[in-house]
Design an enzyme around this catalytic site. Structure first.
Site, mmCIF file in Angstrom:
data_model
loop_
_atom_site.group_PDB
_atom_site.id
_atom_site.type_symbol
_atom_site.label_atom_id
_atom_site.label_comp_id
_atom_site.label_asym_id
_atom_site.label_seq_id
_atom_site.Cartn_x
_atom_site.Cartn_y
_atom_site.Cartn_z
ATOM 1 N N GLU A 285 0.610 -1.316 -0.109
ATOM 2 C CA GLU A 285 0.023 0.054 -0.134
ATOM 3 C C GLU A 285 1.063 1.766 -0.286
ATOM 4 O OE1 GLU A 285 -2.566 -0.611 3.134
ATOM 5 O OE2 GLU A 285 -3.838 -2.507 1.765
ATOM 6 N N ASN B 238 2.501 -3.748 -3.260
ATOM 7 C CA ASN B 238 1.346 -4.180 -3.802
ATOM 8 C C ASN B 238 -0.013 -3.082 -3.272
ATOM 9 O OD1 ASN B 238 -0.324 -7.103 -3.394
ATOM 10 N ND2 ASN B 238 -0.050 -6.535 -1.613
ATOM 11 N N HIS C 274 -9.864 -7.306 -2.800
ATOM 12 C CA HIS C 274 -10.436 -7.361 -2.017
ATOM 13 C C HIS C 274 -12.005 -6.691 -2.278
ATOM 14 C CE1 HIS C 274 -7.638 -8.477 2.121
ATOM 15 N NE2 HIS C 274 -7.022 -7.638 1.081
ATOM 16 N N GLU D 224 -5.185 -10.771 -2.836
ATOM 17 C CA GLU D 224 -5.200 -11.184 -1.563
ATOM 18 C C GLU D 224 -7.158 -10.613 -1.828
ATOM 19 O OE1 GLU D 224 -4.303 -7.758 1.062
ATOM 20 O OE2 GLU D 224 -2.178 -7.943 1.086
ATOM 21 N N ASP E 180 -11.005 -11.454 -1.644
ATOM 22 C CA ASP E 180 -12.369 -12.024 -1.121
ATOM 23 C C ASP E 180 -13.301 -11.103 -1.681
ATOM 24 O OD1 ASP E 180 -11.692 -9.686 0.357
ATOM 25 O OD2 ASP E 180 -10.441 -10.632 2.431
#
Ligand code: XIL
Length: 340
Positions: free
Chosen positions: A160, A202, A238, A266, A268
């Site tokens: 980030e 990332n 996400h 990541e 979801d």
């Protein structure tokens, strides 16, 4: 006798062929078998303590995944909780598990400092002197990457780097004291510590087209232009809202065009929208299909890591609340529609 030998040879050939090729449309297979056959990574964030406490967790992880990411135990506050103090037992346990089961390890993460969620202890954020911070960052990266040299295949070197809801670099302590060059510095230190490791940045909220993705693309291009050892970009993925697969695929293509690899790191996807549970699960299945399909459509996309694999354990429960059930297996480790 000849007939018997011919039958044995034929059976042997069939068995060997079955081992080499898995056609998951012809017969059910695991995610891992499908990924191995496609030559891509399918991974999950995972926890060594759950492997120890839940007898169903480790076997399901090793059955379904060929890649693993520490959900918390490689972050700075876990590996380096106080000045001069390094604790690697928990991180080692998952690396050992991965090696036992022939899984790739993604190292998450070396630098991650922001306001909401992060993993940087106060003794780091309290520093006000640039030389002191640079020396500490160098020691940290050298120590952690050096320990896992040759064992952690990919590192999320900076997690980030961009403002969560904006387009500038996140104004964290590293940026404030070392300037925007801290990202290239961190990449160079990691590269020296393990020249064979695949190094990436990332970020989150960069799956769809928009100003934040444009900023990420520019950042990656600038790092390459500066000669920094950047090998790829992670798109966290996400999904609190609906994914837009066409935009995700276009973003992946733009990053690959720079000569970088891409991974969904990541993933979801929350249950969303109207309807009963079956309808919401079907929508989630379509969402997963769109995201994974966008990655698989681009040769430079190395694979997909989900942030957990069973709804029994998901960070979303504590971050947003229960019942979003964002993962591929349900709370009893049964495959949900999205698994397909
Ligand atoms: C999360 C973990 O899942 C939680 O268990 C922890 O408490 C906080 O961090 N983006 C990231 C991950 O890059 O490291 C975060 O992981 C989730 C959001």
């Amino acid at each position: 006798m000849r007939t018997l030998i011919a039958i044995v040879v034929a059976l042997f050939c069939l068995a060997a062929d079955a081992g080499a090729q898995v056609d998951c449309r012809a017969a059910p297979c695991t995610l891992r078998e499908a990924a191995d056959a496609a030559g891509v990574y399918v991974g999950s964030a995972a926890s060594d303590s759950l492997i120890a406490s839940d007898p169903d967790y480790g076997p399901a992880l090793a059955r379904e995944m060929n890649s693993v990411t520490h959900e918390v135990h490689l972050k700075w506050d876990a590996t380096h909780p106080a000045p001069g103090v390094y604790t690697f037992d928990a991180a080692d346990a998952l690396v050992n598990f991965a090696e036992t089961h022939g899984m790739r390890v993604r190292g998450h993460t070396l630098i991650w400092e922001q306001f909401l969620l992060d993993a940087t202890p106060a003794y780091v954020t309290d520093i006000t002197d640039a030389d002191e911070l640079r020396a500490l960052m160098t020691e940290h990266i050298q120590t952690v990457v050096g320990r896992y040299r040759g064992r952690v295949e990919t590192w999320d070197v900076v997690n980030e780097p961009l403002e969560t809801g904006g387009t500038g670099l996140y104004q964290n302590v590293f940026y404030e004291l070392l300037g925007p060059g801290y990202i290239a510095e961190a990449l160079r230190i990691a590269h020296e510590a393990d020249p064979d490791a695949h190094l990436i940045i990332n970020d989150v909220l960069v799956s769809n087209d928009g100003p934040k993705f444009a900023a990420l693309l520019q950042l990656a291009a600038d790092l390459l232009a500066a000669g920094a050892p950047l090998h790829g970009v992670g798109i966290q993925g996400h999904f609190f809202l609906a994914p837009i697969p066409e935009q995700l695929q276009a973003n992946i293509e733009k990053l690959v065009a720079l000569g970088l690899s891409v991974e969904i790191t990541e993933l979801d996807i929350l249950l969303r929208g109207p309807g009963d549970r079956a309808e919401r699960l079907a929508r989630q299945r379509a969402d997963y299909r769109g995201v994974v399909g966008a990655c698989m459509a681009v040769a430079g996309c190395r694979g997909v890591t989900t942030w957990g694999f069973t709804d029994r354990y998901t960070w979303i429960d504590s971050f947003l609340g229960p019942d979003f059930d964002p993962l591929l297996l349900d709370e009893s480790y049964v495959a949900k529609p999205a698994y397909d």
